[in-house]
Scaffold this motif. Structure first.
Motif, short mmCIF file in Angstrom:
data_model
loop_
_atom_site.label_atom_id
_atom_site.label_comp_id
_atom_site.label_asym_id
_atom_site.label_seq_id
_atom_site.Cartn_x
_atom_site.Cartn_y
_atom_site.Cartn_z
N GLY A 9 11.60 -5.88 4.80
CA GLY A 9 12.70 -5.51 5.69
C GLY A 9 12.38 -5.96 7.10
N GLY A 11 14.23 -6.02 9.96
CA GLY A 11 15.15 -5.57 11.02
C GLY A 11 14.35 -5.41 12.30
N ARG A 12 14.86 -4.56 13.22
CA ARG A 12 14.14 -4.40 14.49
C ARG A 12 12.76 -3.79 14.28
NH1 ARG A 12 18.88 -1.04 16.54
NH2 ARG A 12 18.69 -0.73 14.31
N PHE A 13 12.68 -2.77 13.42
CA PHE A 13 11.41 -2.06 13.22
C PHE A 13 10.41 -2.93 12.44
CE2 PHE A 13 8.86 1.02 10.69
CZ PHE A 13 8.17 1.58 11.73
N ASP A 32 12.42 -10.33 3.11
CA ASP A 32 13.75 -9.75 3.34
C ASP A 32 14.71 -10.44 2.38
OD1 ASP A 32 15.00 -8.17 6.13
OD2 ASP A 32 16.38 -9.02 4.65
N GLN A 33 15.79 -9.74 2.05
CA GLN A 33 16.76 -10.38 1.14
C GLN A 33 17.71 -11.30 1.92
OE1 GLN A 33 18.66 -7.11 -0.80
NE2 GLN A 33 19.78 -6.46 1.02
N ARG A 37 17.18 -13.82 8.39
CA ARG A 37 16.05 -13.02 8.90
C ARG A 37 14.72 -13.66 8.49
NH1 ARG A 37 18.01 -7.00 9.68
NH2 ARG A 37 19.35 -7.58 11.40
N ALA A 51 13.65 -12.25 -0.83
CA ALA A 51 13.59 -11.55 -2.11
C ALA A 51 14.21 -10.17 -2.00
CB ALA A 51 12.13 -11.40 -2.55
N ASP A 52 14.74 -9.70 -3.14
CA ASP A 52 15.23 -8.33 -3.22
C ASP A 52 14.11 -7.51 -3.85
OD1 ASP A 52 16.31 -5.91 -3.86
OD2 ASP A 52 18.07 -6.72 -4.90
N THR A 53 13.52 -6.60 -3.07
CA THR A 53 12.32 -5.89 -3.54
C THR A 53 12.63 -4.74 -4.48
OG1 THR A 53 12.36 -4.55 -1.55
CG2 THR A 53 10.95 -6.50 -1.52
N GLY A 75 16.13 -0.50 6.27
CA GLY A 75 16.85 0.42 7.14
C GLY A 75 17.82 1.33 6.41
N LYS A 99 9.34 3.70 6.35
CA LYS A 99 10.17 4.24 7.43
C LYS A 99 11.25 5.13 6.81
CE LYS A 99 13.99 2.58 10.04
NZ LYS A 99 14.57 1.78 11.10
P1 ADP Z 1 16.35 -1.68 11.66
O1 ADP Z 1 17.00 -0.37 11.96
O2 ADP Z 1 14.84 -1.59 11.63
O3 ADP Z 1 16.84 -2.84 12.49
P2 ADP Z 1 17.88 -2.86 9.48
O4 ADP Z 1 18.70 -1.96 8.58
O5 ADP Z 1 18.60 -3.71 10.45
O6 ADP Z 1 16.76 -1.95 10.15
O7 ADP Z 1 16.95 -3.83 8.64
C1 ADP Z 1 16.53 -3.59 7.39
C2 ADP Z 1 16.24 -4.91 6.72
O8 ADP Z 1 15.88 -4.64 5.37
C3 ADP Z 1 17.44 -5.86 6.69
O9 ADP Z 1 17.06 -7.11 7.23
C4 ADP Z 1 17.78 -5.96 5.20
O10 ADP Z 1 18.21 -7.27 4.84
C5 ADP Z 1 16.45 -5.63 4.54
N1 ADP Z 1 16.65 -5.11 3.19
C6 ADP Z 1 17.49 -4.12 2.80
N2 ADP Z 1 17.41 -3.93 1.47
C7 ADP Z 1 16.48 -4.81 1.01
C8 ADP Z 1 15.95 -5.12 -0.28
N3 ADP Z 1 16.35 -4.46 -1.38
N4 ADP Z 1 15.02 -6.10 -0.38
C9 ADP Z 1 14.61 -6.77 0.73
N5 ADP Z 1 15.06 -6.54 1.96
C10 ADP Z 1 15.99 -5.58 2.11
#
Ligand code: ADP
Length: 218
Positions: A9, A11-13, A32-33, A37, A51-53, A75, A99
């Motif tokens: 994942g 995202g920001r964190f 990340d999927q 990103r 990848a989708d984890t 997230g 998280k």
């Molecule tokens: P933040 O609040 O930290 O910015 P986000 O919701 O924007 O969190 O980021 C979460 C990230 O996790 C996204 O980039 C999303 O594509 C990724 N994500 C969500 N589900 C999956 C998954 N099943 N496999 C891989 N990555 C995922």
């Protein structure tokens, strides 16, 4: 030996964790999927993978079991975060940090064996609230549900007094563990050390006692 991490994942964190680990010279696999990103992290992480984890075979094929520490920073999609964590523990990853979005999410993560559950937004919100209520409080770090560490700028009430004069331990049940003075850090200050202007006191104690002390300062 270099430690190897996986951040799921970006995202920001998760992105910020990934960058910081890479800056510290660690090996990081960033997953990340979302293709955009992943591309953003291709030059930062050691490997960046789309990848989708929530797919167990994906986790196995990536050899995630062999990494020292996996950080799940998915997230809003709580279901994906829970499923990913569950599978990471099932395939035998030793150290999984996740998280949490809220307290219910955190409870489930605890139950399914997450090793560390973190609440960055909640914790940062609390730290900032303490700073807003009292400008003297620079930082506030929770150690447990009841105990914290606070960084407090010495005000006129404190400056010029020794630690013995202030008697903070007896009056408030708090311990001054260190004093930051300019660029130096005085660890375990002595009873007869005098507080100087701009000193930052690092105090440890129960939240209720820290709050009483903060009120006295503001
Ligand atoms: P933040 O609040 O930290 O910015 P986000 O919701 O924007 O969190 O980021 C979460 C990230 O996790 C996204 O980039 C999303 O594509 C990724 N994500 C969500 N589900 C999956 C998954 N099943 N496999 C891989 N990555 C995922």
């Amino acid at each position: 030996m270099k430690k190897e991490f996986v951040v799921i994942g970006l995202g920001r964190f998760g992105g910020s964790i990934c960058k910081e680990l890479a800056d510290q010279g660690m090996e990081v696999m960033a997953i990340d999927q979302d293709e955009d990103r992943v591309n953003e992290f291709a030059s930062i992480a050691t490997h960046a993978v789309i990848a989708d984890t929530t797919d167990e075979t994906v986790l196995k094929n990536l050899g995630i079991r062999n990494f020292d520490h996996v950080i799940v920073a998915i997230g809003a999609d709580i279901q994906a975060s829970i499923l990913t964590t569950l599978m990471l523990k099932e395939i035998g990853v030793k150290n999984v940090t996740v998280k949490a979005q809220n307290d219910y999410h955190a409870k489930v993560l605890d139950k399914i064996g997450a090793d560390h559950v973190v609440h960055p937004e909640r914790d940062m919100g609390r730290r900032i609230a303490h700073h807003i209520v009292s400008n003297n409080v620079l930082d506030y770090i929770e150690l447990s549900n009841e105990y914290s560490i606070a960084e407090i700028v010495a005000n006129e009430w404190l400056v010029g007094n020794t630690i013995v004069d202030l008697n903070i331990r007896a009056k408030y049940g708090l311990n001054i563990v260190a004093i930051k003075r300019g660029g130096t850090m005085i660890i375990s200050p002595q009873a007869y050390d005098t507080i100087e202007p701009n000193d930052v006191l690092i105090i440890i104690g129960a939240d209720t006692d820290i709050h009483r002390f903060e009120k006295k300062l503001s």
